[in-house]
Structure formats: structure tokens, C-alpha cells
Write an enzyme that holds these catalytic residues in place. Structure first.
Site, short mmCIF file in Angstrom:
data_model
loop_
_atom_site.label_atom_id
_atom_site.label_comp_id
_atom_site.label_asym_id
_atom_site.label_seq_id
_atom_site.Cartn_x
_atom_site.Cartn_y
_atom_site.Cartn_z
N GLY A 20 0.58 -1.28 0.04
CA GLY A 20 0.16 0.03 0.01
C GLY A 20 0.84 1.23 0.01
O GLY A 20 2.17 1.15 -0.19
N ASN A 21 0.25 2.37 0.34
CA ASN A 21 0.93 3.64 0.23
C ASN A 21 0.43 4.48 1.52
O ASN A 21 -0.57 4.16 1.95
CB ASN A 21 0.88 4.37 -1.08
CG ASN A 21 -0.49 4.45 -1.75
OD1 ASN A 21 -1.07 5.37 -0.81
ND2 ASN A 21 -0.80 3.74 -2.57
N ARG A 22 0.85 5.74 1.38
CA ARG A 22 0.58 6.60 2.87
C ARG A 22 -0.65 7.38 2.25
O ARG A 22 -0.83 8.46 3.03
CB ARG A 22 1.79 7.23 3.15
CG ARG A 22 2.94 6.73 3.48
CD ARG A 22 3.95 7.52 4.09
NE ARG A 22 5.15 6.90 4.40
CZ ARG A 22 5.48 6.17 5.36
NH1 ARG A 22 4.52 5.96 6.58
NH2 ARG A 22 6.38 5.34 5.72
N SER A 23 -1.31 7.34 1.26
CA SER A 23 -2.33 8.31 1.06
C SER A 23 -3.41 8.46 1.95
O SER A 23 -3.90 7.41 2.44
CB SER A 23 -3.09 7.92 -0.48
OG SER A 23 -4.21 8.66 -0.68
N ALA A 45 -3.82 7.58 -5.21
CA ALA A 45 -2.35 6.89 -5.09
C ALA A 45 -2.58 5.60 -5.68
O ALA A 45 -2.92 4.64 -4.73
CB ALA A 45 -1.63 7.31 -3.86
#
Ligand code: CTP
Length: 399
Positions: free
Chosen positions: A209-212, A276
Site C-alpha cells: 500500500g501507500n501513505r495516501s 495514489a
């Protein structure tokens, strides 16, 4: 911001909920609006005009005197200056007077004299609200273009539960924003906004995942809604509260987002990809949880579909570019490669900007190569700037 420098007449009538109007006045004032409070004689029995005077920092019109106030022929000047008139709370009595066109107090005079949009937020006993006469009166007001917000259900002053509670302050303010936004370029347009960060499963418990946080996309959805657009928000997981008054489709992976966007874009006027989206996903999703071994682990990744590039048709396309170096150069290349109308680039290494922050410092680049570097702004303000450009592009397409 939608409310700044707007002139709002807030009509307060004699309901137990009159105290809640103080919070409405406060929030509108904090958002930069000029709030002219008009109170009926009965309202003054519930809350002192001094409260509204202090909150709004402006004269309050009551039924009692007001020759000393700054409004010359008050109902006329108040009505003419108003960008919107909101009656909150509105009693059954004031609703009946407005439906009948009776102008025997300053508030009713103002509502009858204004050409601004009018919002009515009823608050009364459940039986009074359900009474056929009240319902007919509200129908009459609706037919005249008044916007009725609420009432909600819940605890009433009579000690009973029922329908008749003043709508939540946030719903009333959202409606005011929406009404003010009509006519600012996006009324009747269909806008698809993506937000959040996709999650690509590795095994049943893990994902890439990512930090969005979703904040930028959600701010765009809210701002487009407030300008009168019909908005579909396609959101991957995010940590922000979903906005009211927009359609929401929740997705997990880049593939799911791609399918949702492909389904939603035919017939839409604009696609704004603030999500993102993961560029890579595990080549195989394992059905069993991966066990720890001493040998370490290598994950094989494959590319996800590029959603923006996959969308066809004459639709305004806006992309975001999260960059850590060569901002303008990289963003221009992305705009070309993905065939975009506009790209909003941000330096994710800058303080107070990008993932998770409430503010953002962005550079907006268009197809003609115009580069507009904006100062540090709230994400909502960035959203307004982006939508100004989208509205221009849509207006250009119509000509
Ligand atoms: N985007 C997309 N589909 C993907 C990846 C990204 O539609 N599979 C969109 C994003 O929502 C964003 C824009 O493309 O609006 C740019 O995303 P970004 O990740 O910055 O660009 P990439 O093409 O992935 O380039 P890179 O990661 O190499 O910088």
C-alpha cells in the site's frame, strides 16, 4: 473558499433549537462569511441578540428597534445584499407565513424581498411537522425553489423521540455551500474523482500500500459537489471521513479502481485522478499466509493497468504527479504520456505538503505548457484552484 466574502442572512426564529443557530453563525463567520442575523421577536426569548452580535461581529436585526443599525431600510438592504438567506431554525409558524406571503416581521420581509436563494431548516414538534398543513406549506416553498434541509429524527424538547430536530450544523453549512456554488461553472456536470491509496494483496493478511490519506481527493469531491456538479467519488482505502452528498464507490486494488473508472466515465465530463494508485502488484496472490523462513523472501511484482491512459472519449482528464525531484519536468512528461489536459504536481518531500497533510503546495501544468506554481494552501483551496481550471476547460469545450 466557497463562503469567504459571501453575505449570508441567517434568520433565527423562536424554537428551542435557536441556540444551535449560534454555532451555525460561528462556523459561517470563521469561514469568512459576513453573517447578518435577523431574529424574530420570539427568537429573542430563547437566545440573546448579544450572542449573535458577538459571534458575527455585526449588527443583529431584531423586531424591537434597530433604527440605530447600519441597514437603512433594513429588509430591502439586507435582502439585496444577501448571497443567500438561511432560516435556521424555522418554526411551523414562520414556514406558514412564508408560504402565505405574510410579511409582518423583518425576517419574512427579507425573505420575500430577496432574489437570493433561500434555505429553510425546520425545527418543531414531530406532530406539528407531520401535520398536513405544515407539509403543504413546505411543498409550496419547495415549489418556489426554496431548499429545505432536514429536519432530522431524534430527541425533541417535548421529551419524545421523533422527526423535527433541526438538521445538523454541518448539513446546513454543506447545503449553504452547495447553493452558493451553483452557477460557478460546474452546475449539472458529472465529475468522477478518485482518491485514497490502492492496496495490492500479497496473501490473505498482507498488502502493498501507500501513505495516501484521501484528503486531496475528498476535498476535490466536496468542492465539485458545492459547485453544483454531480460527483462520483471512487475511493481506495483512506483515513478521511467520506463527504456527504456525493456518490461513493469503494474499491481496494488498482484493478478494481480501473474497472470502476471505466464503468463511470462514459457520459462523465471530467475525471480527476487524485488516487495514489499502486504501479506494481504481486504477480501471484497467495491463498495461504506466507510463512517466515530463514531464507528471506523475494516477491515477484507485475505492473498494474494505467487507469488514466485507459480512459477514452472526450472527457477532461486531470492527473496528479507525486514527485520527489525534477517536479515540473517529470510532471510535463506524465501529462504528455497519459494524454492529460491538466496535471497537478506536488513535491512529496516538501514540508506540510502531500501525503497526510491538510495543506498542499502544488504546481498546475496544462497542455499548452503553462506552469502555475501555487503557494502553500489548504487542500480545499487547492481543490478550488483545480476546479477553476476544470470549469474553464469544460466551458472551452462547449464553445
Ligand atoms: N495513475 C493511474 N494509473 C496507475 C498509476 C497512476 O491512473 N496505474 C494516475 C494517478 O492517479 C495520477 C497519475 O496517474 O493521477 C500519476 O501517478 P504517478 O504515480 O505519479 O505516475 P506514474 O505514471 O505511476 O509514474 P511514476 O510512478 O513513475 O512517477
Amino acid at each position: 473558499m466557497m463562503l469567504s466574502n459571501k453575505t449570508i442572512v441567517l434568520g433565527v426564529t423562536g424554537s428551542i433549537a435557536a441556540y444551535k443557530a449560534a454555532e451555525i453563525a460561528s462556523q459561517l463567520t470563521q469561514a469568512g462569511a459576513r453573517v447578518n442575523v435577523v431574529m424574530t421577536r420570539e427568537a429573542v426569548e430563547f437566545v440573546s441578540p448579544v450572542t449573535f452580535r458577538a459571534i458575527s461581529g455585526r449588527p443583529v436585526v431584531t423586531e424591537m428597534f434597530d433604527l440605530a443599525s447600519e441597514y437603512s431600510i433594513e429588509h430591502v438592504s439586507l435582502a439585496a445584499a444577501a448571497d443567500i438567506v438561511a432560516v435556521a431554525p424555522a418554526t411551523a409558524n414562520v414556514i406558514a407565513k412564508l408560504a402565505a406571503g405574510i410579511a409582518d416581521d423583518m425576517l419574512c420581509c427579507t425573505v420575500l424581498a430577496t432574489r437570493a436563494p433561500v434555505l429553510i431548516a425546520p425545527a418543531m414538534e414531530a406532530r406539528m411537522y407531520m401535520n398536513q398543513v405544515t407539509q403543504e406549506n413546505l411543498e409550496k416553498l419547495k415549489a418556489r425553489g426554496f431548499v429545505i434541509v432536514g429536519p432530522g429524527a431524534g430527541w425533541l424538547a417535548s421529551g419524545k423521540e421523533g422527526l423535527g430536530r433541526l438538521a445538523d450544523t454541518s448539513d446546513i453549512i454543506d447545503s449553504i455551500c452547495q447553493m452558493l456554488g451553483k452557477g460557478s461553472g460546474l452546475a449539472g456536470k458529472r465529475i468522477v474523482v478518485t482518491a485514497g491509496g490502492t492496496q495490492e494483496p500479497v496473501d490473505p493478511v498482507r498488502y502493498i500500500g501507500n501513505r495516501s490519506s484521501g484528503k486531496m481527493g475528498y476535498a476535490l469531491a466536496e468542492a465539485a459537489r458545492d459547485r453544483g456538479a454531480s460527483v462520483l467519488l471512487i475511493t481506495a482505502p483512506a483515513t478521511t471521513t467520506e463527504p456527504a452528498g456525493v456518490d461513493v464507490t469503494r474499491v481496494g486494488t488498482a484493478q478494481e479502481m480501473c474497472e470502476a473508472v471505466e464503468n463511470a466515465t462514459p457520459g462523465a465530463d471530467a475525471l480527476i485522478m487524485a488516487a495514489a494508485v499502486a504501479d506494481y502488484r504481486p504477480a501471484r496472490k497467495l491463498e495461504e499466509k506466507i510463512k517466515k523462513t530463514e531464507a528471506g523472501l523475494t516477491l515477484e511484482l507485475e505492473c498494474t493497468p494505467d487507469i488514466l491512459s485507459a480512459v477514452r472519449g472526450s472527457i477532461v482528464r486531470v492527473g496528479f504527479a507525486a514527485e520527489s525531484s525534477n517536479l515540473v519536468e517529470n510532471a510535463k512528461e506524465k501529462l504528455q504520456r497519459k494524454g492529460l489536459d491538466l496535471i497537478v504536481a506536488n513535491d512529496v518531500t516538501a514540508p506540510d505538503s502531500g501525503f497526510g497533510a491538510d495543506t498542499n503546495r502544488v504546481t498546475v501544468i496544462d497542455r499548452e505548457g503553462r506552469v502555475d506554481s501555487l503557494p502553500l494552501l489548504s487542500k480545499r483551496q487547492v481543490a478550488e484552484k483545480v476546479l477553476d481550471r476544470v470549469a474553464e476547460l469544460l466551458a472551452g469545450a462547449e464553445r
